[in-house]
Enzyme design. Structure first.
Site, mmCIF file in Angstrom:
data_model
loop_
_atom_site.group_PDB
_atom_site.id
_atom_site.type_symbol
_atom_site.label_atom_id
_atom_site.label_comp_id
_atom_site.label_asym_id
_atom_site.label_seq_id
_atom_site.Cartn_x
_atom_site.Cartn_y
_atom_site.Cartn_z
ATOM 1 N N LYS A 103 -1.140 2.706 -1.844
ATOM 2 C CA LYS A 103 -1.069 1.266 -1.609
ATOM 3 C C LYS A 103 -2.390 0.541 -1.869
ATOM 4 C CE LYS A 103 3.215 0.938 -0.237
ATOM 5 N NZ LYS A 103 4.136 -0.177 -0.346
HETATM 6 C C1 LIG Z 1 4.232 6.169 3.309
HETATM 7 C C2 LIG Z 1 4.949 5.329 2.318
HETATM 8 N N1 LIG Z 1 5.802 5.929 1.479
HETATM 9 C C3 LIG Z 1 6.510 5.228 0.577
HETATM 10 C C4 LIG Z 1 6.396 3.861 0.477
HETATM 11 C C5 LIG Z 1 7.236 3.126 -0.551
HETATM 12 O O1 LIG Z 1 6.469 2.638 -1.619
HETATM 13 P P1 LIG Z 1 6.842 1.270 -2.331
HETATM 14 O O2 LIG Z 1 6.627 0.203 -1.287
HETATM 15 O O3 LIG Z 1 5.911 1.109 -3.460
HETATM 16 O O4 LIG Z 1 8.267 1.321 -2.721
HETATM 17 C C6 LIG Z 1 5.524 3.195 1.335
HETATM 18 C C7 LIG Z 1 5.432 1.729 1.293
HETATM 19 O O5 LIG Z 1 5.296 1.049 2.269
HETATM 20 C C8 LIG Z 1 4.766 3.937 2.259
HETATM 21 O O6 LIG Z 1 3.899 3.352 3.099
#
Ligand SMILES: Cc1ncc(COP(=O)(O)O)c(C=O)c1O
Length: 326
Positions: A44
Site C-alpha cells: 500500500k
Molecule cells: C492486507 C491486505 N491485503 C489485501 C488488500 C487488498 O488490496 P487492494 O486494496 O489493492 O485490492 C489490502 C487492502 O486494503 C490489505 O490491506
C-alpha cells in the site's frame, strides 16, 4: 554514494521469490511478489504516495493540511509515512475488527486513530466510511483520500507494480493471482499485464461475506452475500470504483478458517512471515490449481507483514478460540 533522499524513495522494486513446499501440488513455477520489503511493510505504500502526490498536483491537499482516510491499516501506514516526509497531519479511521497491532503501529508513526464499529451498514453514520467523510467535512484544510474510489490507487499499480512483475519474469508471467479489497492492486497490475500480453489470466481472491465473486459472475449486487467475516484486507460490502471487473478473469472465495490456517502454513513451510490476506491468496491459488500447467509462470502478490497479526493468526490461543486449530 547510493542513498534515498527520504524514506519514500525506498518504495517499490520489491523482490520476487520462488515458492516451494506449500505449492508442491501445483504443476507450474509459482513466484511470490513480496511486498513487505516496502518501508511501511506493505504494497500500500505505493498507492498511498501516488494518491498524495496526485492530490497535491490537483490542489486538493495544501501545505499544512490534514490527510483523512478510512483504512484497514496498511494504506494508513503508507499515508502516515508520506505525511511525515511532506509535513501533513494524518487521521486514520479504522473498524474495530482490525488488529490492535495495526492501530498501535499507526499511532507509532504519528497518526491519530479513530475506531468505528464493524457490524453496521456502510451508510450508517457510525460506519467507518461515513465517519471518515464527516471528519473530512468538519476538519479545516483537510483532504479525504477515499482509496476505494480514488483512481490514483490503481494507477500506482499500473505504473510500478505491474511493470516490475513483467520485468522480473522477463515477460513470461502467465497468471496473476491476488486478494481484492479496494481493487487497486488487481486492476492496475491486471491492466498493465494484459496490455503487454492479452493472454495473461488475472484471478482475484475473495472472501465469504463479500460481494465481488457473485457480482463478477452475474452482474448482480447481492446483499445476501454480505455478512461479517474475520479475514482482514480483502472482500467488500461495496463496489469500489478501483475494481476494474473487465481485467479480472475470475474470483475464488476462501474461508476465514482456511485463510488463517494458510497464513500459519506460509510462515512455517516457506519462512514467509506474512499477513492474513497472504494466507487467503495462497489457499485460493491452490483452489485454482487445475488452471495451471507445467510451463506456466504464476505470480501471487502478498500484501503485508506477519507482525500485524501476532495477536490473531499467529496466536494459537486465538486460533483455538476461533475453532481454526485443535
Ligand atoms: C492486507 C491486505 N491485503 C489485501 C488488500 C487488498 O488490496 P487492494 O486494496 O489493492 O485490492 C489490502 C487492502 O486494503 C490489505 O490491506
Amino acid at each position: 554514494m547510493d542513498y534515498a533522499e527520504n524514506i519514500l524513495g525506498t518504495i517499490g522494486n520489491t523482490p520476487m521469490v520462488k515458492m516451494n513446499k506449500i505449492v508442491e501440488e501445483i504443476d507450474a513455477l509459482v513466484l511470490a511478489k513480496y511486498e513487505t520489503f516496502n518501508p511501511g511493510n506493505s504494497v500500500k505504500d505505493r498507492m498511498a504516495v501516488k494518491m498524495v502526490e496526485d492530490a497535491e498536483a490537483k490542489g486538493l491537499l495544501k501545505p499544512g493540511g490534514t490527510i483523512i482516510e478510512g483504512t484497514s491499516g496498511n494504506t494508513g501506514m503508507g499515508l502516515a509515512l508520506a505525511a511525515i516526509v511532506k509535513g501533513y497531519k494524518m487521521i486514520c479511521v479504522m473498524s474495530d475488527k482490525q488488529s490492535k497491532e495495526k492501530m498501535d503501529i499507526l499511532r507509532a508513526v504519528g497518526s491519530e486513530v479513530v475506531v468505528c464499529p464493524t457490524d453496521v451498514e456502510p451508510d450508517d453514520p457510525q460506519s467507518y466510511y461515513s465517519t471518515s467523510r464527516r471528519l473530512a467535512e468538519e476538519t479545516p484544510n483537510s483532504w479525504y483520500v477515499n482509496q476505494y474510489d480514488n483512481l490514483a490507487n490503481r494507477e500506482a499499480h499500473y505504473e510500478s507494480t505491474g511493470p516490475e512483475i513483467w520485468k522480473q519474469t522477463d515477460g513470461k508471467v502467465t497468471h496473476f493471482v491476488v486478494g481484492v479489497g479496494t481493487g487497486g492492486t488487481i486492476s492496475g497490475v491486471g491492466k498493465y499485464l494484459k496490455e503487454k500480453n492479452p493472454d495473461i489470466k488475472v484471478w482475484g481472491i475473495d472472501t465469504y461475506g463479500s460481494v465481488f465473486k457473485k457480482y463478477h459472475e452475474t452482474g448482480e449486487f447481492d446483499e445476501k452475500e454480505i455478512y461479517p467475516y474475520v479475514t482482514e484486507g480483502i472482500g467488500e460490502d461495496i463496489l469500489p470504483k478501483n475494481v476494474d471487473f473487465d481485467v479480472i478473469d475470475g474470483f475464488t472465495k476462501v474461508t476465514d478458517k482456511d485463510a488463517a490456517v494458510y497464513t500459519q502454513k506460509l510462515s512455517k513451510e516457506e519462512g514467509f512471515f506474512l499477513g492474513n490476506s497472504a494466507g487467503a491468496a495462497v489457499k485460493g491459488l491452490l483452489q485454482l490449481k487445475e488452471h495451471f500447467t507445467k510451463d506456466d509462470v504464476v505470480v501471487v502478490l502478498f500484501h503485508d507483514h506477519g507482525s500485524r497479526y501476532v495477536g490473531k493468526m499467529y496466536n494459537d490461543d486465538w486460533m483455538r478460540k476461533m475453532g481454526y486449530i485443535d
